[in-house]
Design a protein around this motif. Structure first.
Motif, PDB file in Angstrom:
ATOM      1  N   CYS A 178     -16.190  13.232 -10.170  1.00  0.00           N
ATOM      2  CA  CYS A 178     -15.186  13.533  -9.135  1.00  0.00           C
ATOM      3  C   CYS A 178     -15.861  13.785  -7.789  1.00  0.00           C
ATOM      4  O   CYS A 178     -16.868  14.505  -7.717  1.00  0.00           O
ATOM      5  CB  CYS A 178     -14.379  14.762  -9.550  1.00  0.00           C
ATOM      6  SG  CYS A 178     -13.102  15.264  -8.370  1.00  0.00           S
ATOM      7  N   GLY A 193     -11.488   8.407 -15.659  1.00  0.00           N
ATOM      8  CA  GLY A 193     -12.345   7.769 -14.657  1.00  0.00           C
ATOM      9  C   GLY A 193     -12.065   8.270 -13.253  1.00  0.00           C
ATOM     10  O   GLY A 193     -11.106   9.020 -13.023  1.00  0.00           O
ATOM     11  N   ALA A 207     -13.787  14.713  -5.065  1.00  0.00           N
ATOM     12  CA  ALA A 207     -12.674  15.264  -4.280  1.00  0.00           C
ATOM     13  C   ALA A 207     -13.163  16.381  -3.354  1.00  0.00           C
ATOM     14  O   ALA A 207     -14.205  16.989  -3.593  1.00  0.00           O
ATOM     15  CB  ALA A 207     -11.611  15.819  -5.216  1.00  0.00           C
TER      16      ALA A 207
HETATM   17  S1  SF4 Z   1      -9.413  13.695  -7.683  1.00  0.00           S
HETATM   18 FE1  SF4 Z   1     -10.099  11.787  -6.718  1.00  0.00          FE
HETATM   19  S2  SF4 Z   1     -12.279  12.042  -6.635  1.00  0.00           S
HETATM   20 FE2  SF4 Z   1     -11.574  13.473  -8.197  1.00  0.00          FE
HETATM   21  S3  SF4 Z   1     -11.562  12.392 -10.158  1.00  0.00           S
HETATM   22 FE3  SF4 Z   1      -9.569  12.081  -9.256  1.00  0.00          FE
HETATM   23  S4  SF4 Z   1      -9.823  10.097  -8.224  1.00  0.00           S
HETATM   24 FE4  SF4 Z   1     -11.864  10.889  -8.525  1.00  0.00          FE
END
Ligand code: SF4
Ligand SMILES: Cc1cc2nc3c(=O)[nH]c(=O)nc-3n(C[C@H](O)[C@H](O)[C@H](O)COP(=O)(O)OP(=O)(O)OC[C@H]3O[C@@H](n4cnc5c(N)ncnc54)[C@H](O)[C@@H]3O)c2cc1C
Length: 326
Positions: A155, A135, A157
């Motif tokens: 994601c 998740g 990020a």
């Molecule tokens: S890096 Fe951050 S944005 Fe990407 S999946 Fe993990 S929690 Fe979500």
């Protein structure tokens, strides 16, 4: 921290041969070792690649440059040829981290540093990038500094490197040594959008070794880098812009724009560049170009500010270049 073995490679072939199973190449260690302390990375073996013969900056007669993967960030930023021909690269490097970290960090490691998303760095939390299928808590949780462009439901990020944003503007290519030979990959093809597999930041395969970065010559248009962050040092970009523009007789002949802090990769703003090509060199053109690029933005609850910030930064950087301000 899990125990691991350490080996120092003398040649690229040694490094490739030593890279088996759960091995990681070790550059300056400024990101990898932190992630090992946090338990995010748990390699059984580190292969130190800082002593490979990839530590030179070679300026070429056509105005291009070949930068070895083991060159330290501070040496690259201070190189007189880079400062003269590619000042945008030097500016981006100096906007990153701190003097001490730049002295240690390498070009290869900087390109492959991992996201600073707080959930990725906290092994007690789910995260699709670290633990595929678990998740993405950032989407409903803390995401004020995360992506507005090119993200996915898996994601959101951002890629943290300042240097990579300038290299995107400069159409850099990355030299890679693979098990089956050598390859040269356009920087924009090195990185990938998260899609439904955010565990992969890049198109590289495990064991691929970055040996250098080529910037084609000649340098071309004047360009500059500007970064907005939460404090003056030791802070990653909320939004950054590397912008270049070539104005002839009041019209924009060409431009290049790359954004940082807004996506899973350095974001080359090609739609904005298309709008600018041939347009009058006015603020109105710059605003139209920025708006066209950012039409695709899909901000979350708390990061909508990045959309207007990115637009304003594009206008400011290119406007300064048009006005002759550096
Ligand atoms: S890096 Fe951050 S944005 Fe990407 S999946 Fe993990 S929690 Fe979500
Ligand atoms: C407090 C702090 C603030 C920072 N702020 C910024 C900032 O504002 N902007 C910014 O851009 N950066 C920032 N950084 C990040 C810093 O620039 C990176 O940590 C650094 O560039 C990584 O380089 P390294 O050589 O230490 O990489 P390492 O930590 O050694 O390696 C990083 C990754 O690259 C891989 N790797 C290394 N070399 C190679 C190679 N030749 N081939 C294939 N894989 C390789 C490693 O296996 C690892 O996965 C910050 C870091 C810290 C700690």
């Amino acid at each position: 921290m899990r125990s691991f073995t350490y080996a120092r490679a003398a040649t690229a072939q040694d490094a490739l041969d030593a890279c088996t199973g759960e091995t990681r190449y070790l550059g300056g260690g400024t990101n990898l070792v932190d992630l090992m302390r946090l338990g995010v990375e748990t390699p059984g073996k580190l292969v130190d690649v800082t002593r490979l013969p990839h530590d030179a900056i070679e300026h070429r007669p056509d105005g291009g440059v070949l930068i070895g993967a083991a060159v330290r960030n501070s040496d690259l930023a201070a190189d007189p040829g880079v400062r003269e021909r590619f000042p945008v690269l030097s500016e981006a490097l100096l906007a990153g981290a701190s003097g001490q970290i730049r002295n240690q960090a390498t070009v290869g490691g900087n390109l492959l540093q991992r996201t600073r998303c707080a959930y990725f760095q906290d092994v007690s939390k789910p995260c699709n990038k670290r633990a595929p299928g678990s998740g993405c808590p950032a989407i409903e949780g803390e995401h004020h500094n995360l992506a507005v462009l090119g993200a996915s439901p898996s994601c959101v990020a951002t890629h943290p490197s300042d240097m990579a944003v300038a290299l995107s503007l400069l159409d850099a290519r990355v030299r890679v040594r693979r098990r089956d030979g050598e390859d040269v990959v356009a920087l924009d093809s090195l990185y990938r959008d998260p899609g439904d597999d955010p565990s992969r930041d890049t198109t590289l395969d495990p064991g691929d070794l970055i040996t250098g970065v080529e910037i084609p010559g000649p340098a071309g248009m004047p360009a500059k880098y500007r970064k907005v962050r939460e404090r003056a040092s030791f802070a990653f970009a909320l939004v950054s812009v590397a912008g270049g523009i070539d104005v002839r007789d009041g019209r924009i002949h060409d431009s290049r724009i790359a954004l940082g802090g807004v996506a899973h990769r350095p974001w080359r703003a090609r739609r904005a560049e298309d709008v600018l090509r041939g347009a009058p060199a006015t603020e109105e053109s710059l605003r139209r170009a920025a708006a066209t690029e950012l039409e695709r933005a899909e901000p979350l609850r708390d990061n909508g500010y990045k959309v207007s910030l990115a637009a304003n930064l594009i206008v400011a950087v290119l406007g300064d270049l048009i006005g002759g301000r550096s």
